[in-house]
Every structure is written in C-alpha cells, then in structure tokens.
Scaffold this motif. Structure first.
Motif, PDB file in Angstrom:
ATOM      1  N   ILE A  58     104.152  60.211   2.182  1.00  0.00           N
ATOM      2  CA  ILE A  58     103.812  61.482   2.837  1.00  0.00           C
ATOM      3  C   ILE A  58     104.386  62.669   2.057  1.00  0.00           C
ATOM      4  CG2 ILE A  58     103.963  62.813   4.997  1.00  0.00           C
ATOM      5  CD1 ILE A  58     104.457  60.089   6.440  1.00  0.00           C
ATOM      6  N   TYR A  59     105.569  62.484   1.468  1.00  0.00           N
ATOM      7  CA  TYR A  59     106.233  63.599   0.782  1.00  0.00           C
ATOM      8  C   TYR A  59     106.215  63.455  -0.733  1.00  0.00           C
ATOM      9  CZ  TYR A  59     107.384  64.500   5.539  1.00  0.00           C
ATOM     10  OH  TYR A  59     107.262  64.727   6.875  1.00  0.00           O
ATOM     11  N   GLY A  60     105.495  62.464  -1.210  1.00  0.00           N
ATOM     12  CA  GLY A  60     105.281  62.342  -2.653  1.00  0.00           C
ATOM     13  C   GLY A  60     106.528  62.055  -3.465  1.00  0.00           C
ATOM     14  N   GLU A  61     107.519  61.417  -2.876  1.00  0.00           N
ATOM     15  CA  GLU A  61     108.730  61.112  -3.661  1.00  0.00           C
ATOM     16  C   GLU A  61     108.425  60.028  -4.689  1.00  0.00           C
ATOM     17  OE1 GLU A  61     112.244  60.238  -1.345  1.00  0.00           O
ATOM     18  OE2 GLU A  61     112.116  62.128  -0.277  1.00  0.00           O
ATOM     19  N   SER A  62     108.785  60.308  -5.921  1.00  0.00           N
ATOM     20  CA  SER A  62     108.569  59.332  -6.993  1.00  0.00           C
ATOM     21  C   SER A  62     109.765  58.380  -7.063  1.00  0.00           C
ATOM     22  CB  SER A  62     108.444  60.049  -8.329  1.00  0.00           C
ATOM     23  OG  SER A  62     109.711  60.583  -8.688  1.00  0.00           O
ATOM     24  N   SER A  63     109.572  57.294  -7.762  1.00  0.00           N
ATOM     25  CA  SER A  63     110.679  56.351  -7.934  1.00  0.00           C
ATOM     26  C   SER A  63     111.832  56.987  -8.712  1.00  0.00           C
ATOM     27  CB  SER A  63     110.198  55.086  -8.640  1.00  0.00           C
ATOM     28  OG  SER A  63     109.425  54.315  -7.748  1.00  0.00           O
ATOM     29  N   PHE A  64     111.514  57.972  -9.557  1.00  0.00           N
ATOM     30  CA  PHE A  64     112.574  58.660 -10.318  1.00  0.00           C
ATOM     31  C   PHE A  64     113.405  59.551  -9.397  1.00  0.00           C
ATOM     32  CE2 PHE A  64     109.105  57.671 -13.155  1.00  0.00           C
ATOM     33  CZ  PHE A  64     109.761  56.890 -14.082  1.00  0.00           C
ATOM     34  N   GLN A  65     112.692  60.220  -8.484  1.00  0.00           N
ATOM     35  CA  GLN A  65     113.395  61.064  -7.507  1.00  0.00           C
ATOM     36  C   GLN A  65     114.249  60.182  -6.588  1.00  0.00           C
ATOM     37  OE1 GLN A  65     110.607  63.429  -5.307  1.00  0.00           O
ATOM     38  NE2 GLN A  65     112.169  64.784  -4.474  1.00  0.00           N
ATOM     39  N   VAL A  66     113.696  59.052  -6.208  1.00  0.00           N
ATOM     40  CA  VAL A  66     114.442  58.122  -5.359  1.00  0.00           C
ATOM     41  C   VAL A  66     115.703  57.657  -6.084  1.00  0.00           C
ATOM     42  CG1 VAL A  66     114.363  55.845  -4.251  1.00  0.00           C
ATOM     43  CG2 VAL A  66     112.389  57.386  -4.076  1.00  0.00           C
ATOM     44  N   ALA A  67     115.569  57.390  -7.380  1.00  0.00           N
ATOM     45  CA  ALA A  67     116.736  56.961  -8.170  1.00  0.00           C
ATOM     46  C   ALA A  67     117.790  58.074  -8.202  1.00  0.00           C
ATOM     47  CB  ALA A  67     116.309  56.596  -9.586  1.00  0.00           C
ATOM     48  N   ALA A  68     117.337  59.316  -8.311  1.00  0.00           N
ATOM     49  CA  ALA A  68     118.288  60.441  -8.337  1.00  0.00           C
ATOM     50  C   ALA A  68     118.989  60.576  -6.987  1.00  0.00           C
ATOM     51  CB  ALA A  68     117.548  61.726  -8.706  1.00  0.00           C
ATOM     52  N   LYS A  69     118.249  60.351  -5.904  1.00  0.00           N
ATOM     53  CA  LYS A  69     118.856  60.405  -4.569  1.00  0.00           C
ATOM     54  C   LYS A  69     119.886  59.277  -4.398  1.00  0.00           C
ATOM     55  CE  LYS A  69     115.074  62.794  -2.324  1.00  0.00           C
ATOM     56  NZ  LYS A  69     114.572  63.117  -0.999  1.00  0.00           N
ATOM     57  N   PHE A  70     119.522  58.114  -4.891  1.00  0.00           N
ATOM     58  CA  PHE A  70     120.412  56.946  -4.848  1.00  0.00           C
ATOM     59  C   PHE A  70     121.734  57.294  -5.543  1.00  0.00           C
ATOM     60  CE2 PHE A  70     122.065  53.057  -6.743  1.00  0.00           C
ATOM     61  CZ  PHE A  70     121.717  52.011  -5.905  1.00  0.00           C
ATOM     62  N   GLN A  71     121.627  57.903  -6.713  1.00  0.00           N
ATOM     63  CA  GLN A  71     122.841  58.254  -7.471  1.00  0.00           C
ATOM     64  C   GLN A  71     123.628  59.370  -6.796  1.00  0.00           C
ATOM     65  OE1 GLN A  71     120.620  58.462 -11.398  1.00  0.00           O
ATOM     66  NE2 GLN A  71     122.535  57.547 -12.051  1.00  0.00           N
ATOM     67  N   ALA A  72     122.906  60.331  -6.215  1.00  0.00           N
ATOM     68  CA  ALA A  72     123.591  61.431  -5.524  1.00  0.00           C
ATOM     69  C   ALA A  72     124.387  60.889  -4.337  1.00  0.00           C
ATOM     70  CB  ALA A  72     122.578  62.473  -5.054  1.00  0.00           C
ATOM     71  N   ALA A  73     123.806  59.949  -3.618  1.00  0.00           N
ATOM     72  CA  ALA A  73     124.504  59.343  -2.476  1.00  0.00           C
ATOM     73  C   ALA A  73     125.787  58.666  -2.947  1.00  0.00           C
ATOM     74  CB  ALA A  73     123.592  58.333  -1.772  1.00  0.00           C
ATOM     75  N   GLN A  74     125.658  57.846  -3.963  1.00  0.00           N
ATOM     76  CA  GLN A  74     126.837  57.110  -4.444  1.00  0.00           C
ATOM     77  C   GLN A  74     127.920  58.052  -4.961  1.00  0.00           C
ATOM     78  OE1 GLN A  74     125.617  53.953  -7.114  1.00  0.00           O
ATOM     79  NE2 GLN A  74     125.586  52.544  -5.383  1.00  0.00           N
ATOM     80  N   ALA A  75     127.499  59.138  -5.605  1.00  0.00           N
ATOM     81  CA  ALA A  75     128.483  60.087  -6.142  1.00  0.00           C
ATOM     82  C   ALA A  75     129.316  60.700  -5.017  1.00  0.00           C
ATOM     83  CB  ALA A  75     127.769  61.174  -6.940  1.00  0.00           C
ATOM     84  N   ALA A  76     128.736  60.730  -3.805  1.00  0.00           N
ATOM     85  CA  ALA A  76     129.462  61.284  -2.659  1.00  0.00           C
ATOM     86  C   ALA A  76     130.147  60.184  -1.839  1.00  0.00           C
ATOM     87  CB  ALA A  76     128.500  62.078  -1.781  1.00  0.00           C
ATOM     88  N   GLY A  77     130.078  58.955  -2.318  1.00  0.00           N
ATOM     89  CA  GLY A  77     130.730  57.852  -1.609  1.00  0.00           C
ATOM     90  C   GLY A  77     129.921  57.286  -0.461  1.00  0.00           C
ATOM     91  N   ILE A  78     128.625  57.582  -0.464  1.00  0.00           N
ATOM     92  CA  ILE A  78     127.737  57.067   0.590  1.00  0.00           C
ATOM     93  C   ILE A  78     126.952  55.883   0.034  1.00  0.00           C
ATOM     94  CG2 ILE A  78     125.731  57.627   2.034  1.00  0.00           C
ATOM     95  CD1 ILE A  78     126.745  60.455   2.199  1.00  0.00           C
ATOM     96  N   VAL A  79     126.773  54.854   0.837  1.00  0.00           N
ATOM     97  CA  VAL A  79     126.040  53.664   0.399  1.00  0.00           C
ATOM     98  C   VAL A  79     124.542  53.903   0.571  1.00  0.00           C
ATOM     99  CG1 VAL A  79     125.635  51.201   0.813  1.00  0.00           C
ATOM    100  CG2 VAL A  79     127.946  52.150   1.065  1.00  0.00           C
ATOM    101  N   PRO A  80     123.772  53.899  -0.516  1.00  0.00           N
ATOM    102  CA  PRO A  80     122.327  54.062  -0.378  1.00  0.00           C
ATOM    103  C   PRO A  80     121.657  52.763   0.079  1.00  0.00           C
ATOM    104  CG  PRO A  80     122.925  53.944  -2.706  1.00  0.00           C
ATOM    105  CD  PRO A  80     124.201  53.812  -1.917  1.00  0.00           C
ATOM    106  N   ILE A  81     120.670  52.917   0.937  1.00  0.00           N
ATOM    107  CA  ILE A  81     119.816  51.782   1.324  1.00  0.00           C
ATOM    108  C   ILE A  81     118.472  52.039   0.657  1.00  0.00           C
ATOM    109  CG2 ILE A  81     118.705  50.534   3.224  1.00  0.00           C
ATOM    110  CD1 ILE A  81     120.958  51.509   5.065  1.00  0.00           C
TER     111      ILE A  81
END
Ligand code: PGA
Length: 252
Positions: A101-124
C-alpha cells in the motif's frame, strides 16, 4: 532451544479505552509456564500508554513501523530512538501492507531494520509471497530477495538480534491459513538461507508465522520444527483469541 514469540499486530485498530481493556484481559490471562513470550504492537499513539500498562507483566510492546531516518525534516515520521525512549522493544518492518500500500521497497525495509537495531530495538522482518507468486512457483525466490536485501545491508550478524516473520500475503486477513507443512517448508528455507551464512545465528533466530493464525490452528503450526511463534492480526484484537494462541505456545 528457541522460545516461542506470540506477537499481536493490532494494525489500524484501537482506542485508549479499548486498548486498556484488551491489555487488562491479556495480562490477567497469561498462561503459566515458560518457553514463550508475548508481544503487542499497537498503533504509534498508544505505544507509550500500553508500555506503561504492561510494565512488570510478561507482555512486551512493539511498534508496527519506524522511519529509516534518525531525525530531521521528515514530516510525519517516527524515529527508532523515539520508540526506544517510550519503552518499545520490537518493531515490525516490511509488513506486506506497507510494501503493497505504501510502496516500501526491500531496500527501505533494510534501512528501517538497521535503524531499529541502531536504537536497540529488535526488528521483526516480514517476508512473504503473494498468491500469484506462489502459483507461479516463485515463493522461495521472493522470500530470498526480501531477506537478501536485509542480509546485504545489515549482514548475518544483525540476525542475532532480529526476528523474521513469514507471512504469505494470501493468508493475511483472509481466513486462508497456510498448512503447517506449507509454512514449515518456507520457514526451513529461510533458516537454510541464514544458515548458509552462519549456522549458529540461524539456529537461534525466531521465525514467526503470520496469516490467519488463531487458537484452532496454532498448535499445528507451532508443532513444526522451524515455526517459533506467530505474528497475529485479527486474532490479536480479543484477549480470549490472543490467549488461545499463547496457550498453544505454552503447551508446545
Ligand atoms: P491476520 O494478520 O492474522 O489477520 O491474518 C496477520 C498480519 O498481517 O500480521
């Protein structure tokens, strides 16, 4: 060796009053025993209040999305550090609804995954194929691509602090659950992809199934060797339904 994680994805549902009642019901009914944990992922505005309400209980809180950016001119976005600041421990990234629905690419998802981890949050990290892709026999290559984008960006080491959720798009909100065997095949494939890079890390990663999971089908799915829990939409909105799945995990 891997605990089960039973995670509720509330999607765009809830209100202060409804959430309070739902959490009270869940907290009061957490099954006894060990080997599983529970997580709820409310919409952003409720994360802090839900975190306060579950404090000291067996239930953790996550968010459903996060910005790939840390701060700055990104109107409407929410940073991982902000989520960590309000008690959020997990965040869903790459849900198929966000991809479609929001057009998130796998690259954007990867960046979100890394941003979460950088803040100490576990990405699902959610991955999964559409019905067309399954019928075309491309399930494994679709999942490989979605997982591969994150592996390329973050490396296998990042999966020591991450959860993967296999969610066949055709099973989400449709009542059409994957059979335990269909799900297990893909879960096994995902673990093999991770194992090719690091067998030890792959053996420890929780891989959740999502897609019309409910009390009636949870035990069969959770009995599979590579299914380590569930990411639950519809059945996470009523304490009784969510607890039925938690109960299946407690007894598995
Ligand atoms: P569902 O949703 O349980 O309602 O199928 C699962 C999900 O989208 O995470």
């Amino acid at each position: 060796m891997r605990d089960f994680l039973i995670a509720g994805n509330w999607k765009l549902n809830g209100s202060s009053a409804a959430n309070e009642a739902l959490i009270a019901g869940i907290v009061a009914g957490v099954p006894g025993g060990s080997g599983f944990s529970l997580l709820v992922c409310p919409p952003y505005p409720y994360v802090a209040a839900v975190a306060a309400q579950v404090a000291g209980s067996a239930v953790s809180v996550g968010a459903q999305n996060v910005s790939e950016h840390e701060s700055g001119a990104y109107t409407g976005e929410v940073a991982a550090s902000m989520l960590a600041d309000i008690g959020c421990e997990y965040v869903i990234v790459g849900h198929s609804e966000r991809r479609a629905i929001y057009g998130e690419s796998s690259f954007q998802v990867a960046a979100k995954f890394q941003a979460a981890q950088a803040a100490g949050i576990v990405p699902i990290l959610c991955v999964g194929e559409t019905l067309e892709e399954r019928e075309a026999g491309t399930t494994e290559s679709v999942v490989d691509y979605q997982l591969g984008a994150v592996l390329d960006a973050a490396g296998i080491g990042a999966f020591a602090r991450a959860v993967v959720a296999y969610e066949p798009v055709w099973a989400i909100g449709t009542g059409m659950t994957a059979t335990p065997e269909q799900a297990q095949d893909v879960h096994k494939h995902i673990r093999a992809q991770l194992s090719a890079k690091d067998a030890g890390i792959a053996a420890g990663v929780q891989i959740l199934y999502g897609g019309s999971m409910k009390g009636e089908n949870a035990a069969g799915l959770l009995a599979m060797p590579d299914i380590d829990g569930g990411l639950i939409g519809g059945a996470s909105l009523k304490a009784k339904d969510f607890l039925a799945i938690a109960e299946a995990a407690a007894q598995s």
